[in-house]
Design a protein around this motif. Structure first.
Motif, PDB file in Angstrom:
ATOM      1  N   ALA A  67      26.801  36.180  22.269  1.00 20.51           N
ATOM      2  CA  ALA A  67      27.644  37.367  22.100  1.00 20.51           C
ATOM      3  C   ALA A  67      27.542  38.314  23.282  1.00 20.51           C
ATOM      4  N   ASP A  68      26.402  38.307  23.997  1.00 20.03           N
ATOM      5  CA  ASP A  68      26.228  39.235  25.117  1.00 20.03           C
ATOM      6  C   ASP A  68      26.666  38.650  26.448  1.00 20.03           C
ATOM      7  N   PHE A  69      27.269  37.465  26.458  1.00 23.26           N
ATOM      8  CA  PHE A  69      27.617  36.836  27.728  1.00 23.26           C
ATOM      9  C   PHE A  69      28.575  37.702  28.540  1.00 23.26           C
ATOM     10  N   PHE A  70      29.702  38.088  27.971  1.00 18.75           N
ATOM     11  CA  PHE A  70      30.658  38.906  28.711  1.00 18.75           C
ATOM     12  C   PHE A  70      30.218  40.367  28.835  1.00 18.75           C
ATOM     13  N   HIS A  82      30.254  47.462  33.803  1.00 13.74           N
ATOM     14  CA  HIS A  82      30.889  48.334  34.795  1.00 13.74           C
ATOM     15  C   HIS A  82      31.993  47.534  35.509  1.00 13.74           C
ATOM     16  N   SER A  83      32.858  47.002  34.687  1.00 16.32           N
ATOM     17  CA  SER A  83      33.902  46.090  35.172  1.00 16.32           C
ATOM     18  C   SER A  83      34.888  46.768  36.116  1.00 16.32           C
ATOM     19  N   ILE A  84      35.344  45.997  37.112  1.00 13.70           N
ATOM     20  CA  ILE A  84      36.473  46.422  37.942  1.00 13.70           C
ATOM     21  C   ILE A  84      37.729  46.259  37.088  1.00 13.70           C
ATOM     22  N   ASP A  85      38.223  47.345  36.546  1.00  9.72           N
ATOM     23  CA  ASP A  85      39.413  47.328  35.694  1.00  9.72           C
ATOM     24  C   ASP A  85      40.522  48.121  36.364  1.00  9.72           C
ATOM     25  N   VAL A  86      41.716  47.564  36.387  1.00  7.25           N
ATOM     26  CA  VAL A  86      42.863  48.218  37.018  1.00  7.25           C
ATOM     27  C   VAL A  86      44.076  48.088  36.112  1.00  7.25           C
ATOM     28  N   LEU A  87      44.808  49.196  35.960  1.00 15.81           N
ATOM     29  CA  LEU A  87      46.102  49.184  35.280  1.00 15.81           C
ATOM     30  C   LEU A  87      47.180  49.316  36.345  1.00 15.81           C
ATOM     31  N   ARG A  88      48.038  48.306  36.418  1.00 16.48           N
ATOM     32  CA  ARG A  88      49.094  48.261  37.432  1.00 16.48           C
ATOM     33  C   ARG A  88      50.435  48.419  36.725  1.00 16.48           C
ATOM     34  N   MET A  89      51.095  49.530  36.999  1.00 18.00           N
ATOM     35  CA  MET A  89      52.388  49.829  36.389  1.00 18.00           C
ATOM     36  C   MET A  89      53.492  49.454  37.358  1.00 18.00           C
ATOM     37  N   ASN A  90      54.353  48.523  36.947  1.00 17.24           N
ATOM     38  CA  ASN A  90      55.375  47.948  37.819  1.00 17.24           C
ATOM     39  C   ASN A  90      56.768  48.389  37.418  1.00 17.24           C
ATOM     40  N   ASN A  91      57.602  48.571  38.434  1.00 15.15           N
ATOM     41  CA  ASN A  91      59.003  48.938  38.224  1.00 15.15           C
ATOM     42  C   ASN A  91      59.874  48.026  39.082  1.00 15.15           C
ATOM     43  N   TYR A  92      60.689  47.207  38.424  1.00 12.07           N
ATOM     44  CA  TYR A  92      61.583  46.294  39.134  1.00 12.07           C
ATOM     45  C   TYR A  92      62.975  46.898  39.184  1.00 12.07           C
ATOM     46  N   ALA A  93      63.147  47.850  40.038  1.00 12.84           N
ATOM     47  CA  ALA A  93      64.441  48.490  40.290  1.00 12.84           C
ATOM     48  C   ALA A  93      64.320  49.178  41.633  1.00 12.84           C
ATOM     49  N   LEU A  94      65.258  48.939  42.495  1.00  6.54           N
ATOM     50  CA  LEU A  94      65.172  49.508  43.825  1.00  6.54           C
ATOM     51  C   LEU A  94      65.603  50.962  43.806  1.00  6.54           C
ATOM     52  N   ASP A 133      38.309  42.523  35.247  1.00  3.45           N
ATOM     53  CA  ASP A 133      37.817  41.599  36.271  1.00  3.45           C
ATOM     54  C   ASP A 133      36.315  41.377  36.275  1.00  3.45           C
ATOM     55  N   GLY A 134      35.526  42.235  35.642  1.00  5.73           N
ATOM     56  CA  GLY A 134      34.085  42.045  35.602  1.00  5.73           C
ATOM     57  C   GLY A 134      33.338  42.887  36.620  1.00  5.73           C
ATOM     58  N   ASN A 135      32.008  42.867  36.517  1.00  2.00           N
ATOM     59  CA  ASN A 135      31.147  43.653  37.400  1.00  2.00           C
ATOM     60  C   ASN A 135      31.178  43.103  38.824  1.00  2.00           C
ATOM     61  N   VAL A 136      31.177  43.999  39.782  1.00  6.14           N
ATOM     62  CA  VAL A 136      31.381  43.626  41.180  1.00  6.14           C
ATOM     63  C   VAL A 136      30.334  42.643  41.693  1.00  6.14           C
ATOM     64  N   GLU A 137      29.086  42.766  41.215  1.00  9.19           N
ATOM     65  CA  GLU A 137      28.004  41.932  41.759  1.00  9.19           C
ATOM     66  C   GLU A 137      27.798  40.638  40.973  1.00  9.19           C
ATOM     67  N   THR A 138      28.531  40.444  39.902  1.00  8.60           N
ATOM     68  CA  THR A 138      28.341  39.261  39.061  1.00  8.60           C
ATOM     69  C   THR A 138      28.656  37.978  39.830  1.00  8.60           C
ATOM     70  N   LEU A 139      27.742  37.027  39.739  1.00  2.52           N
ATOM     71  CA  LEU A 139      27.934  35.727  40.380  1.00  2.52           C
ATOM     72  C   LEU A 139      28.638  34.795  39.391  1.00  2.52           C
ATOM     73  N   ILE A 140      29.774  34.249  39.812  1.00  2.00           N
ATOM     74  CA  ILE A 140      30.555  33.374  38.955  1.00  2.00           C
ATOM     75  C   ILE A 140      30.138  31.930  39.218  1.00  2.00           C
ATOM     76  N   GLU A 141      29.515  31.329  38.219  1.00  2.00           N
ATOM     77  CA  GLU A 141      29.090  29.944  38.272  1.00  2.00           C
ATOM     78  C   GLU A 141      29.710  29.185  37.108  1.00  2.00           C
ATOM     79  N   THR A 142      30.077  27.938  37.338  1.00  2.00           N
ATOM     80  CA  THR A 142      30.698  27.135  36.296  1.00  2.00           C
ATOM     81  C   THR A 142      29.748  26.958  35.124  1.00  2.00           C
TER      82      THR A 142
END
Length: 348
Positions: free
Chosen positions: A170-173, A179-191, A288-297
């Motif tokens: 349960a504590d894996f994630f 302290h995850s890198i989290d971003v909200l990206r608001m997009n507008n498809y209209a010129l 996206d997860g913590n900046v220093e986290t090592l991603i291993e399979t």
């Protein structure tokens, strides 16, 4: 078989369902992650008025003049603030050249989790945890922040389901996202008026790409445009069902699971009517997860029939930097061999 994005009700995890109900939800999520990599979720618990507040805030900002919006632009290495049309090329995040560099026809505004949001974590590096740039629009910050917090809750609920589906503790994630890198990206498809662009046969709303992180939670208008690559190499139109959010996996999860779960290629092809783009709005929350986290399979995803596709571990910081270097700085990502091969196959 016709392409379909599975619809999964996650109420059992939001409202403390029974163990049997949660197990059924985890099985449904596992099946969707194995076969499509995109999911529609209901029962997420985000109130309608919070979503409406986000949409109103987006409308208020994107209605500003182009020069006003450009005042909130940040340097390419800082994933905050305003991105004008044709300032990005997401295919480069995969190491794939486009015929026209910086050819994504959308504008966006990004906010994210800043170092000040994680007082328990000392010395978080910049610009990964940059402070936000907030437009001086009445109520904008409050409405966007409220939605950001709700989307963050949903993303963390999803990782609880992921852990159960993958048989992880349960504590894996949580141990990798406190302290995850989290971003909200608001997009507008209209010129916007005054934008100096040329509409031609190569028009791309948002180029083909995979998302960078663990999981993405997407709110979008029910307007055509989003296309998802099927396992047969076909591009398929996807629109959210009523009251549903779209969820897709990112590259980090594909790496963790040795591609047992799919980080699916997707793009936006906005309809052009009378020489202009029909408007479409979306807001993507990237967890996206913590900046220093090592991603291993995960060892459980490696066996004789499934050798490790990612033998070299990578930190989340290294992975995100290579991706952003492609999309926002125009640098070809040379570390995305598997993703770029899928793009090449889809183009052929």
């Amino acid at each position: 078989m016709a392409f379909r994005v599975p619809l999964v009700d996650i109420t059992s995890y939001v409202a403390d369902g029974t163990a049997e109900e949660r197990a059924a939800t985890a099985r449904a999520i596992d099946d969707a992650c194995r076969t499509v990599g995109f999911i529609q979720i209901t029962g997420h618990g985000i109130p309608d008025d919070v979503v409406a507040g986000l949409a109103d805030a987006m409308d208020g900002f994107f209605a500003l003049g182009l020069d006003e919006k450009k005042a909130y632009r940040t340097p390419p290495q800082v994933n905050r603030g305003y991105s004008p049309p044709k300032s990005e090329s997401l295919s480069l995040s995969l190491g794939v050249e486009q015929a026209s560099r910086m050819n994504d026809f959308f504008e966006a505004f990004n906010v994210g989790a800043a170092a000040s949001d994680y007082p328990h974590a000392d010395g978080l590096p910049q610009p990964d945890y940059a402070e936000n740039v907030w437009p001086e629009i009445d109520g904008y910050r409050e409405r966007v922040q409220t939605y950001f917090d709700e989307a963050a809750r949903v993303a963390r609920t999803l990782t609880r389901i992921f852990a159960d589906a993958l048989g992880l503790p349960a504590d894996f994630f949580p141990s990798r996202t406190d302290h995850s890198i989290d971003v909200l990206r608001m997009n507008n498809y209209a010129l916007p008026p005054g934008t100096d662009v040329r509409l031609d046969g190569d028009l791309i709303g948002m180029g083909e790409h995979t998302d960078f992180g663990i999981v993405t939670v997407l709110w979008a208008d029910q307007v055509a445009g989003l296309q998802v690559l099927g396992t047969d190499g076909s591009w398929n139109d996807v629109m959210p069902a009523d009251d549903a959010l779209l969820v897709n996996l990112g590259d980090i999860t594909a790496r963790l699971t040795n591609e047992r779960w799919m980080s699916t290629l997707h793009r936006v092809k906005p309809p052009v009517i009378g020489g202009t783009i029909e408007r479409r709005r979306s807001a993507a929350f990237f967890h996206d997860g913590n900046v220093e986290t090592l991603i291993e399979t995960l060892p459980s995803c490696i066996d004789a029939e499934h050798p490790n596709l990612y033998p070299e571990p990578v930190t989340i910081a290294e992975h995100i930097a290579a991706k952003l270097g492609g999309s926002r700085q125009g640098k070809l990502n040379e570390k995305a061999e598997r993703e770029s091969a899928r793009v090449a196959a889809s183009r052929s």
